[in-house]
Design an enzyme around this catalytic site. Structure first.
Site, PDB file in Angstrom:
ATOM      1  N   GLY A 108      -9.765 -39.987 -19.697  1.00 43.39           N
ATOM      2  CA  GLY A 108      -9.955 -39.072 -18.563  1.00 43.39           C
ATOM      3  C   GLY A 108     -11.234 -39.300 -17.779  1.00 43.39           C
TER       4      GLY A 108
ATOM      5  CG  PHE B 211      -9.159 -45.269 -10.465  1.00 39.72           C
ATOM      6  CD1 PHE B 211      -9.579 -44.445  -9.424  1.00 39.72           C
ATOM      7  CD2 PHE B 211      -8.050 -46.081 -10.265  1.00 39.72           C
ATOM      8  CE1 PHE B 211      -8.901 -44.428  -8.199  1.00 39.72           C
ATOM      9  CE2 PHE B 211      -7.376 -46.082  -9.056  1.00 39.72           C
ATOM     10  CZ  PHE B 211      -7.790 -45.247  -8.032  1.00 39.72           C
ATOM     11  CB  ILE B 212      -5.426 -43.300 -13.190  1.00 39.45           C
ATOM     12  CG1 ILE B 212      -5.305 -44.514 -12.260  1.00 39.45           C
ATOM     13  CG2 ILE B 212      -4.179 -42.431 -13.076  1.00 39.45           C
ATOM     14  CD1 ILE B 212      -4.197 -45.489 -12.641  1.00 39.45           C
TER      15      ILE B 212
ATOM     16  CB  THR C 128       0.535 -51.415 -15.502  1.00 38.36           C
ATOM     17  OG1 THR C 128       0.600 -52.379 -14.462  1.00 38.36           O
ATOM     18  CG2 THR C 128       0.543 -52.188 -16.818  1.00 38.36           C
ATOM     19  CG  ASP C 129       3.402 -52.764 -10.985  1.00 39.60           C
ATOM     20  OD1 ASP C 129       2.309 -53.044 -11.510  1.00 39.60           O
ATOM     21  OD2 ASP C 129       3.589 -52.810  -9.748  1.00 39.60           O
ATOM     22  CD  GLU C 130      -1.280 -55.803 -13.285  1.00 38.72           C
ATOM     23  OE1 GLU C 130      -1.627 -56.797 -13.930  1.00 38.72           O
ATOM     24  OE2 GLU C 130      -2.052 -55.150 -12.570  1.00 38.72           O
TER      25      GLU C 130
ATOM     26  CE1 TYR D 152      -4.194 -53.178 -18.192  1.00 42.79           C
ATOM     27  CE2 TYR D 152      -3.044 -54.241 -16.381  1.00 42.79           C
ATOM     28  CZ  TYR D 152      -3.429 -53.092 -17.050  1.00 42.79           C
ATOM     29  OH  TYR D 152      -3.036 -51.862 -16.579  1.00 42.79           O
TER      30      TYR D 152
ATOM     31  CE  LYS E 117      -1.135 -50.004 -20.106  1.00 38.19           C
ATOM     32  NZ  LYS E 117      -1.800 -48.727 -20.509  1.00 38.19           N
TER      33      LYS E 117
HETATM   34  N1  LIG Z   1      -5.476 -48.881 -12.002  1.00 45.00           N
HETATM   35  C1  LIG Z   1      -4.198 -49.115 -11.713  1.00 45.00           C
HETATM   36  O1  LIG Z   1      -3.881 -49.560 -10.606  1.00 45.00           O
HETATM   37  C2  LIG Z   1      -3.128 -48.813 -12.732  1.00 45.00           C
HETATM   38  C3  LIG Z   1      -1.789 -48.888 -12.334  1.00 45.00           C
HETATM   39  C4  LIG Z   1      -0.789 -48.551 -13.259  1.00 45.00           C
HETATM   40  C5  LIG Z   1      -1.125 -48.150 -14.536  1.00 45.00           C
HETATM   41  N2  LIG Z   1      -2.441 -48.102 -14.918  1.00 45.00           N
HETATM   42  C6  LIG Z   1      -2.746 -47.645 -16.283  1.00 45.00           C
HETATM   43  O2  LIG Z   1      -3.322 -46.354 -16.148  1.00 45.00           O
HETATM   44  C7  LIG Z   1      -4.299 -46.156 -17.187  1.00 45.00           C
HETATM   45  C8  LIG Z   1      -5.632 -45.801 -16.562  1.00 45.00           C
HETATM   46  O3  LIG Z   1      -6.038 -46.860 -15.695  1.00 45.00           O
HETATM   47  P1  LIG Z   1      -7.423 -46.783 -14.905  1.00 45.00           P
HETATM   48  O4  LIG Z   1      -7.324 -47.684 -13.731  1.00 45.00           O
HETATM   49  O5  LIG Z   1      -7.810 -45.374 -14.718  1.00 45.00           O
HETATM   50  O6  LIG Z   1      -8.407 -47.461 -15.976  1.00 45.00           O
HETATM   51  P2  LIG Z   1      -9.992 -47.373 -16.083  1.00 45.00           P
HETATM   52  O7  LIG Z   1     -10.423 -48.702 -16.637  1.00 45.00           O
HETATM   53  O8  LIG Z   1     -10.591 -46.905 -14.810  1.00 45.00           O
HETATM   54  O9  LIG Z   1     -10.241 -46.231 -17.160  1.00 45.00           O
HETATM   55  C9  LIG Z   1      -9.958 -46.385 -18.520  1.00 45.00           C
HETATM   56  C10 LIG Z   1     -10.666 -45.285 -19.287  1.00 45.00           C
HETATM   57  O10 LIG Z   1     -10.325 -45.433 -20.674  1.00 45.00           O
HETATM   58  C11 LIG Z   1     -11.506 -45.293 -21.440  1.00 45.00           C
HETATM   59  N3  LIG Z   1     -11.354 -46.057 -22.691  1.00 45.00           N
HETATM   60  C12 LIG Z   1     -11.288 -47.416 -22.810  1.00 45.00           C
HETATM   61  N4  LIG Z   1     -11.156 -47.751 -24.105  1.00 45.00           N
HETATM   62  C13 LIG Z   1     -11.104 -46.576 -24.817  1.00 45.00           C
HETATM   63  C14 LIG Z   1     -10.961 -46.273 -26.182  1.00 45.00           C
HETATM   64  N5  LIG Z   1     -10.853 -47.241 -27.109  1.00 45.00           N
HETATM   65  N6  LIG Z   1     -10.942 -44.973 -26.561  1.00 45.00           N
HETATM   66  C15 LIG Z   1     -11.071 -43.984 -25.620  1.00 45.00           C
HETATM   67  N7  LIG Z   1     -11.217 -44.219 -24.304  1.00 45.00           N
HETATM   68  C16 LIG Z   1     -11.232 -45.502 -23.904  1.00 45.00           C
HETATM   69  C17 LIG Z   1     -12.626 -45.822 -20.556  1.00 45.00           C
HETATM   70  O11 LIG Z   1     -13.897 -45.333 -20.954  1.00 45.00           O
HETATM   71  C18 LIG Z   1     -12.194 -45.337 -19.184  1.00 45.00           C
HETATM   72  O12 LIG Z   1     -12.714 -44.053 -18.924  1.00 45.00           O
HETATM   73  C19 LIG Z   1      -4.322 -47.440 -17.998  1.00 45.00           C
HETATM   74  O13 LIG Z   1      -3.512 -47.273 -19.114  1.00 45.00           O
HETATM   75  C20 LIG Z   1      -3.726 -48.478 -17.058  1.00 45.00           C
HETATM   76  O14 LIG Z   1      -3.086 -49.503 -17.783  1.00 45.00           O
HETATM   77  C21 LIG Z   1      -3.431 -48.422 -14.042  1.00 45.00           C
END
Ligand SMILES: NC(=O)c1ccc[n+]([C@@H]2O[C@H](COP(=O)([O-])OP(=O)(O)OC[C@H]3O[C@@H](n4cnc5c(N)ncnc54)[C@H](O)[C@@H]3O)[C@@H](O)[C@H]2O)c1
Length: 353
Positions: free
Chosen positions: A8, A11-12, A133-135, A158, A162
């Site tokens: 939390g 970013f998302i 993710t769609d990746e 990555y 996932k």
């Molecule tokens: N960014 C995108 O465009 C996108 C698109 C689709 C899906 N996603 C998925 O959405 C999710 C969030 O993506 P995001 O862009 O916010 O990522 P991000 O890298 O901005 O945030 C990830 C968060 O997870 C925390 N984290 C990492 N390892 C951890 C651990 N071992 N224990 C607890 N916390 C941990 C980090 O501190 C960070 O706050 C991911 O699962 C990603 O695969 C991202």
């Protein structure tokens, strides 16, 4: 509803926490390890809300997760914690395997034990939303869309990590009946996006008159979704989605990377003509190894079954995002100075940045 959101502070995840506090009456416990990508500043506007709480913990640490579950007694887990940057996964995959695979496994196991011990009514209502993710689907040619039944074919460390976690989540539903729902979303953009990703990097470099790196010829296509639209979709999927199902989420906003960079330049030139034309800063750099050509999501299932639709077009969402970065240098400046200054990541031996 008490909800644990992992990741939390990312970013998302931070957009999800802000959405849940502002738009629902949920109690939110943000569980995050605070890696380089985690930033509690992204939660400043909800930090003092009585319904919000932060717990620093690693999802790979089973006893820490057991303790959080026992104390919070959540009705749902939204699992977003991950290592998320493809270029970093190319430079070093170990953390991706550890958090995305082992961490997701640990959370599924801890969640399942907790769920098994619930009373019948709470057990029926419990949900585990695995955010992906769609990746995982690999690369598309010039036509076609990823649907929920597209076979997995990941290209990067990555996306492979996932994909592995998605398979674990599916298996935990099929084998143990654990009420998992999976969402697969396209590229997000918006406020509080860590400045190493394409859109914030280009906005900030353009503002500072620095070069705007474009991988290869810039023709790789992504399907962009405003992060607020994603947060809303995740809440809908959590509350109305079917356990065992997958939902693809996307904005129907396909753009080549070069088109994205050019649009940012044009918008910034319009807002601040002093630095125009910013397109002169575009610099083509060596391509990402294994760079997928095109991603595009068929979001018709989440639209038809759950009534979700992206509210932002790429242009409206991008303009909001640019204005946010212009008004919030308190958030990004320390990151640019202390965590990531714009250097190239993720080249393999023999390539030069
Ligand atoms: N960014 C995108 O465009 C996108 C698109 C689709 C899906 N996603 C998925 O959405 C999710 C969030 O993506 P995001 O862009 O916010 O990522 P991000 O890298 O901005 O945030 C990830 C968060 O997870 C925390 N984290 C990492 N390892 C951890 C651990 N071992 N224990 C607890 N916390 C941990 C980090 O501190 C960070 O706050 C991911 O699962 C990603 O695969 C991202």
């Amino acid at each position: 509803m008490r909800i644990i959101v992992t990741g939390g502070a990312g970013f998302i995840g931070s957009a999800v926490c802000r959405y849940l506090i502002r738009e629902t009456d949920a109690q939110v416990v943000n569980v995050d390890k605070l890696t380089y990508a985690g930033n509690l500043d992204s939660l400043r506007e909800i930090a003092d809300e009585p319904r919000y709480r932060f717990v620093r913990a690693d999802i790979c640490d089973r006893s820490a997760i057991n303790a959080v579950l026992a104390e919070v007694r959540p009705h749902a887990i939204m699992h977003l914690a991950a290592e998320s940057h493809v270029d970093r996964s190319i430079a070093g995959a170990a953390a991706f395997i550890e958090t995305n695979v082992v961490g997701s496994f640990t959370l599924l196991e801890a969640g399942r034990d907790y769920w098994l011990a619930m009373n019948d009514r709470d057990r029926d209502r419990f949900r585990f939303l695995h955010v992906s993710t769609d990746e995982v689907y690999g690369s598309l040619g010039p036509t076609g869309l990823f649907s929920e039944t597209t076979p997995y074919d990941p290209s990067s460390p990555y996306s492979a990590s996932k994909a592995a976690s998605d398979h674990l989540a599916t298996a935990w539903h099929r084998t143990y009946g654990f009420p998992v729902i999976i969402s697969n979303c396209s590229n997000n953009y918006g406020p509080y996006h860590f400045p190493e990703k394409l859109i914030p990097l280009v906005i900030l470099n353009a503002l500072e008159g620095k070069s705007l790196p474009v991988y290869g010829d810039g023709s790789n296509v992504r399907d962009w979704l405003y992060v607020g639209d994603h947060a809303r979709a995740l809440h809908l999927i959590l509350t109305n989605g079917r356990p065992g199902d997958k939902y693809n989420v996307g904005g129907r906003n396909e753009r080549s990377n070069l088109a994205v960079v050019r649009t940012i330049c044009a918008m910034l030139d319009h807002i601040d003509p002093a630095g125009a034309p910013r397109e002169r800063l575009v610099t083509h750099v060596p391509d990402r190894p294994g760079h997928d050509r095109r991603y595009a999501i068929d979001a018709s299932k989440v639209e038809a079954e759950l009534g979700w639709r992206a509210q932002e077009s790429f242009e409206t969402g991008l303009e909001k995002t640019i204005r946010w970065y212009l008004q919030n240098d308190w958030w990004w400046r320390p990151l640019r100075e202390r965590v990531y200054a714009g250097q190239r990541l993720g080249l393999v031996a023999g390539q030069r940045g």
